[in-house]
Every structure is written in C-alpha cells, then in structure tokens.
Design a protein around this motif. Sequence first.
Motif, short mmCIF file in Angstrom:
data_model
loop_
_atom_site.label_atom_id
_atom_site.label_comp_id
_atom_site.label_asym_id
_atom_site.label_seq_id
_atom_site.Cartn_x
_atom_site.Cartn_y
_atom_site.Cartn_z
N LEU A 18 43.49 7.40 61.83
CA LEU A 18 44.59 8.10 61.17
C LEU A 18 44.31 9.59 61.06
O LEU A 18 45.20 10.42 61.26
CB LEU A 18 44.83 7.51 59.78
N LEU A 19 43.07 9.92 60.76
CA LEU A 19 42.68 11.32 60.64
C LEU A 19 42.80 12.04 61.97
O LEU A 19 43.42 13.11 62.07
CB LEU A 19 41.25 11.41 60.12
N LEU A 20 42.23 11.45 63.02
CA LEU A 20 42.19 12.12 64.32
C LEU A 20 43.56 12.15 65.00
O LEU A 20 43.85 13.05 65.78
CB LEU A 20 41.16 11.45 65.23
N ASP A 21 44.39 11.16 64.71
CA ASP A 21 45.73 11.12 65.31
C ASP A 21 46.60 12.29 64.85
O ASP A 21 47.63 12.58 65.47
CB ASP A 21 46.43 9.79 64.99
N LYS A 22 46.19 12.95 63.78
CA LYS A 22 46.95 14.10 63.29
C LYS A 22 46.70 15.36 64.13
O LYS A 22 47.45 16.33 64.04
CB LYS A 22 46.57 14.41 61.83
N GLU A 23 45.66 15.31 64.95
CA GLU A 23 45.28 16.47 65.76
C GLU A 23 45.91 16.37 67.14
O GLU A 23 45.77 15.36 67.83
CB GLU A 23 43.76 16.55 65.90
N ASN A 24 46.59 17.42 67.55
CA ASN A 24 47.31 17.40 68.83
C ASN A 24 46.39 17.27 70.04
O ASN A 24 46.78 16.72 71.07
CB ASN A 24 48.16 18.67 68.98
N ASP A 25 45.17 17.79 69.92
CA ASP A 25 44.27 17.80 71.08
C ASP A 25 43.28 16.63 71.09
O ASP A 25 42.43 16.55 71.96
CB ASP A 25 43.50 19.11 71.15
N LEU A 26 43.39 15.73 70.10
CA LEU A 26 42.50 14.59 70.05
C LEU A 26 43.30 13.30 70.19
O LEU A 26 44.34 13.13 69.55
CB LEU A 26 41.73 14.56 68.72
N HIS A 27 42.81 12.39 71.03
CA HIS A 27 43.53 11.14 71.29
C HIS A 27 42.56 9.97 71.17
O HIS A 27 41.61 9.86 71.95
CB HIS A 27 44.16 11.17 72.68
N VAL A 28 42.79 9.11 70.19
CA VAL A 28 41.95 7.93 70.03
C VAL A 28 42.41 6.89 71.04
O VAL A 28 43.51 6.35 70.95
CB VAL A 28 42.05 7.36 68.60
N ILE A 29 41.57 6.62 72.03
CA ILE A 29 41.98 5.73 73.12
C ILE A 29 41.63 4.26 72.84
O ILE A 29 42.20 3.37 73.47
CB ILE A 29 41.35 6.16 74.46
N ALA A 30 40.71 4.03 71.89
CA ALA A 30 40.34 2.64 71.58
C ALA A 30 39.49 2.59 70.32
O ALA A 30 38.89 3.59 69.91
CB ALA A 30 39.58 2.01 72.75
N LEU A 31 39.46 1.39 69.73
CA LEU A 31 38.61 1.11 68.57
C LEU A 31 37.70 -0.06 68.93
O LEU A 31 38.12 -1.00 69.59
CB LEU A 31 39.46 0.73 67.35
N ALA A 32 36.44 0.00 68.49
CA ALA A 32 35.50 -1.07 68.79
C ALA A 32 34.72 -1.43 67.53
O ALA A 32 34.42 -0.55 66.71
CB ALA A 32 34.54 -0.64 69.90
N ALA A 33 34.38 -2.71 67.38
CA ALA A 33 33.69 -3.18 66.19
C ALA A 33 32.17 -3.25 66.37
O ALA A 33 31.44 -3.47 65.41
CB ALA A 33 34.22 -4.56 65.79
N ASN A 34 31.71 -3.09 67.61
CA ASN A 34 30.27 -3.10 67.87
C ASN A 34 29.99 -2.45 69.23
O ASN A 34 30.92 -2.11 69.97
CB ASN A 34 29.71 -4.53 67.83
N GLY A 35 28.70 -2.30 69.53
CA GLY A 35 28.33 -1.63 70.77
C GLY A 35 28.78 -2.34 72.02
O GLY A 35 29.14 -1.69 73.02
N LYS A 36 28.78 -3.65 71.99
CA LYS A 36 29.19 -4.41 73.17
C LYS A 36 30.66 -4.15 73.49
O LYS A 36 31.03 -3.95 74.66
CB LYS A 36 28.96 -5.91 72.93
#
Length: 202
Positions: A18-36
């Motif tokens: 939610l924080l990063l989505d407010k920034e025009n130049d930052l795009h969250v492409i995925a979320l992960a729950a662990n390293g795998k």
Amino acid sequence: MNVLIVDDDPLVRQSLKLLLDKENDLHVIALAANGKEALRHCEKKVPDAILMDIRMPVMDGIECTKRIKEEWPHVYVMMLTTFKDEKNIRRALQVGASGYLLKSSDAENMATQLRALHSGGSVLDKSVLNQLLHFDKHAHLQELTDREKQIVSCVGEGLSNKEIADKLYLSTGTVRNTLSVILEKLELRDRTQLAIYYWKRE
C-alpha cells in the motif's frame, strides 16, 4: 522500478505494498511469503529491487538473497528485520544485501531508500551500525587524501556515484576510479562496507 516484497507476515506485505503503490515510479510486481516463493517470482519476472525479511519459514531471507545474487547479481536486495543481532547483519551483507533496515524504521522513507539502492547508494539503519563489521586497526582514514576523504563522507551519506560527482564537481568516472583506490587502501570489499567503516569512525 519493479519491486518484489518478501515477508512471512501478510499484514507487513500488504502494508508495504500500500505504501509503495502510492509512488508513481515504484511498482510492486509480486508478494512472497518466503524465499522459495520469491525465487519462483524472480524466474517469471526479475525485479529491480527486493524488500526481504530475514527470518521466514521454508527458506529464510539470507539464503534467498544468496541465491538471487548468484543468479541475478544486478538485483538490489534490502533486508528488513526486527532483529539487531550482529550475526544476521553480517550474514546479510556477506551474501550481497545492499541495504539493511529495521522494520521499526520510518515507513515514509521506504520509497526514498529503495531509490537510493537503485541509484547505487547503500541503505544502512544507523541504529544497527555499531553492531556491524569490525575492520583491521591498521586501516585509517588518515591514509586517504582530502579528496578521497570527501568521497568517503559522501558514500557514508548514501550518495550514488552521480550524486557524488555533482556535489564535488567531478566526473562519474573519476568518482568510480577513486572509490576503487579507496577500497584498496582500506582493504574493504564494497561501498556498503565503506559506509559502515565511515560511520564506525564518526
């Protein structure tokens, strides 16, 4: 800048998104729950930067960072943790993390810190610097020229090569070459260790 968020806490993942989505130049492409999961996402689409928790089930952030830097060395990884123990700080930096922040850090600065990584700077929470690497006593800032000391100070502030060049009226090539000389003189591996070295002597 494409960003991957890796944390085993779903509330942390969503709040960072939610924080990063407010920034025009930052795009969250995925979320992960662990390293795998993070590695699987990287195989589909390689991010520019990763916010990486250290302690996670299945595969922790340190092992994941190691594998990512081996496969995609250009990806910047910023470690996030609630732990200030020296062991994890050392391990994170040794496997290639470019930054290290506590989860208690000011969230409003997160976007700025990601940009600093992407521009070649380093992000190190000052509250954990006194936990970090110990260097040989024979390596002293006094061995450097005045210009080299200025550049070390700029690195300590987290400036990129371009920002250092602009501030000191030098070419980026001169900054890059001078940094190589400084690292050799102080027997340090990279600019992250140089930033730590600078702050430990303040």
